[in-house]
Scaffold this motif. Structure first.
Motif, PDB file in Angstrom:
ATOM      1  N   ASP A 174       0.862  -1.178   0.000  1.00  0.00           N
ATOM      2  CA  ASP A 174       0.000   0.000   0.000  1.00  0.00           C
ATOM      3  C   ASP A 174       0.904   1.236   0.000  1.00  0.00           C
ATOM      4  N   ASN A 175       0.988   1.924  -1.110  1.00  0.00           N
ATOM      5  CA  ASN A 175       1.894   3.068  -1.226  1.00  0.00           C
ATOM      6  C   ASN A 175       1.480   4.251  -0.347  1.00  0.00           C
ATOM      7  N   ARG A 176       0.269   4.230   0.164  1.00  0.00           N
ATOM      8  CA  ARG A 176      -0.171   5.305   1.062  1.00  0.00           C
ATOM      9  C   ARG A 176       0.517   5.189   2.418  1.00  0.00           C
ATOM     10  N   THR A 177       0.708   3.934   2.839  1.00  0.00           N
ATOM     11  CA  THR A 177       1.236   3.716   4.191  1.00  0.00           C
ATOM     12  C   THR A 177       2.556   2.950   4.203  1.00  0.00           C
ATOM     13  N   GLY A 178       2.903   2.331   3.083  1.00  0.00           N
ATOM     14  CA  GLY A 178       4.091   1.497   3.040  1.00  0.00           C
ATOM     15  C   GLY A 178       3.875   0.101   3.587  1.00  0.00           C
ATOM     16  N   LYS A 179       2.666  -0.218   4.007  1.00  0.00           N
ATOM     17  CA  LYS A 179       2.392  -1.532   4.568  1.00  0.00           C
ATOM     18  C   LYS A 179       2.339  -2.588   3.470  1.00  0.00           C
ATOM     19  N   THR A 180       2.895  -3.752   3.756  1.00  0.00           N
ATOM     20  CA  THR A 180       2.950  -4.851   2.789  1.00  0.00           C
ATOM     21  C   THR A 180       2.240  -6.073   3.351  1.00  0.00           C
TER      22      THR A 180
END
Length: 489
Positions: A18-24
């Motif tokens: 998720d490029n909004r949060t960096g979560k993978t």
């Protein structure tokens, strides 16, 4: 779990960031599919300027209008390979079933997962053919409908009424777990629905023709009995349908019995997930089939051929299709990217029927053949993989057999009842047990406060979709418009 820390085979997964949060998140792939709920782990913080209605705190929703790439169920019933042009029921190729099986045997296969042995086959056929009778009061109810009612309206009405005639089979009366705890009762409703669907279909045509109902005969095959109930002049009429035509219709029924998760089947399973009785669910599925984009395709083919009018007008019609001025019906398919495997089989059935009954006096067969030949030679249609599908020939067969156009969807619905029941039963036994509840992406207004009627600004209604406008009232001229002073003569 959406986040998979230990993956036995890392290659059988996808990783999404998720490029909004960096979560993978790493999501396992099973049967070339991933669980949509895995995306709920991708939550984003609700910050200033973000819409409350986007529901950021509950993760990403998968938006798929028209279910173009969403699998709602896992199924063991029907497999389609659209690229290879392959269709199998419970593993058996449709070509083998059409050539060697019967409709009732194929129905058993779809519903119970295997071909019946000799004893099972005998009992199955006996039970279905001895559950074809309709009660007199239901027959009277259906006969009270207008003579010009569409046969599908009668078919839908009949099935929606059947639950009232079998209260012991209604989960709303006998308990929501009725069919998960009583397989015997489930099987009885399956047999009832299959048997009565043919009688309901025949009665809908008799009503359309203003003829009395003909009782079914259990000594005939399934399709022989259907033709008998439609065409016998009276109960004493010794008429017996041509077995070749009955066999042709039986083959058509095999081809139409199931086609995976189409619109009407999805409706059957969706409505059935509420644990409603199977008759009400079939009425919902038949209502979906009633729509011209689903069950009206073969009728649309006939109307297209009638509009073309003659063989010499085929080239001009195809040019009109290329220029988006005409619609081409009976070619291509949403699933098949190559030839519809059913179309090859049905073409042979068509030739058999034409050889028995002769060519259509309107010349539609010749027009259809010319249209097919021209389209298959034209790069425009070949490159787009627009090949004749099952609807292209089925309508011609039905018309040659003398069925009215508005009866075509009923001839689609009768065999599809077996497919609907197969998916309904499968979802009861192997589904999640939860009611289907699709999500939505809300794009409407944000919060706003109610304004009292007297304080609202006047609006000029220009959108014809808005229903606030005076409608014509068909009353006597003596009363005048809206019941007031009579209009001036």
């Amino acid at each position: 779990m959406a986040v998979i820390k230990e993956q036995p085979n890392p290659q059988e997964s996808i990783t999404v960031t998720d490029n909004r949060t960096g979560k993978t998140v790493t999501i396992p792939i099973t049967n070339n599919s991933i669980p949509a709920t895995a995306f709920t782990a991708l939550k984003a913080p609700t910050t200033a300027g973000k819409r409350q209605e986007d529901d950021l705190g509950n993760g990403i929703r998968v938006y798929d209008p028209g279910f173009m790439n969403t699998a709602a169920i896992k199924s063991r019933i029907t497999y389609i390979d659209g690229d290879a042009g392959e269709l199998r029921h419970r593993g058996y190729p449709i070509e083998q079933l059409a050539e060697r099986s019967t409709y009732l045997e194929t129905a058993y296969l779809l519903i119970y997962g295997h071909l019946p042995d000799a004893s099972q086959s005998k009992i199955w056929e006996y039970e279905v053919m001895h559950h074809t009778f309709l009660s007199e009061d239901l027959t009277s109810l259906l006969r009270s409908m207008r003579y010009d009612s569409h046969p599908m309206s009668i078919f839908i009405t009949a099935f929606s009424s059947l639950s009232a005639y079998h209260p012991e089979a209604n989960p709303s009366l006998a308990g929501q777990n009725l069919y998960t705890t009583s397989p015997e009762l489930l099987n009885k409703q399956v047999i009832r629905a299959l048997g009565k669907s043919s009688t309901i279909a025949a009665l809908s045509l008799r009503i359309r023709m203003n003829r009395p109902a003909i009782a079914p005969r259990a000594d005939l095959t399934y399709t022989e009995n259907l033709l008998y109930m439609m065409d016998a002049l009276s109960p004493a009429d010794p008429y017996r349908p041509d077995p070749r035509l009955a066999k042709a219709l039986d083959t058509l029924f095999i081809l139409h019995a199931d086609h995976e998760m189409n619109c009407s089947t999805a409706a059957m399973v969706h409505v059935g997930s509420s644990r409603v009785d199977p008759y009400s669910a079939i009425a919902a599925a038949a209502s979906a089939l009633y729509g011209p984009l689903h069950g009206g395709a073969n009728e649309a083919v006939i109307r297209m051929l009638q509009r073309i009018g003659s063989v010499d007008r085929v080239p001009a019609f195809l040019e009109g299709v290329k220029k988006k001025k005409e619609l081409l019906f009976g070619f291509g398919h949403r699933v098949y990217r190559n030839t519809d495997p059913r179309s090859t089989i049905i073409r042979k059935v068509a030739e058999e029927v034409f050889s028995i009954l002769g060519r259509d006096p309107d010349g539609l067969i010749e027009i259809a053949q010319a249209l097919r030949d021209a389209a298959l030679k034209d790069p425009y249609f070949v490159e787009r993989k627009l090949y004749p599908n099952v609807d292209y020939w089925s309508g011609l067969i039905y018309k040659t057999m003398g069925f009215p156009l508005d009866f075509f969807p009923v001839l689609f619905a009768v065999p599809r009842v077996s497919g609907w029941l197969a998916h309904w039963k499968q979802n009861l036994e192997e589904g999640t047990g939860k009611i289907w509840r699709p999500r939505q992406v809300y794009v409407g207004e944000g919060r706003r406060d109610y304004v009292e009627l007297g304080e609202r600004e006047a609006r000029k209604v220009e959108d014809s979709r808005e229903g606030v406008r005076e409608l014509p009232h068909y009353q006597s001229r003596r009363r005048g418009p809206r019941g007031g002073v009579p209009a001036k003569l």
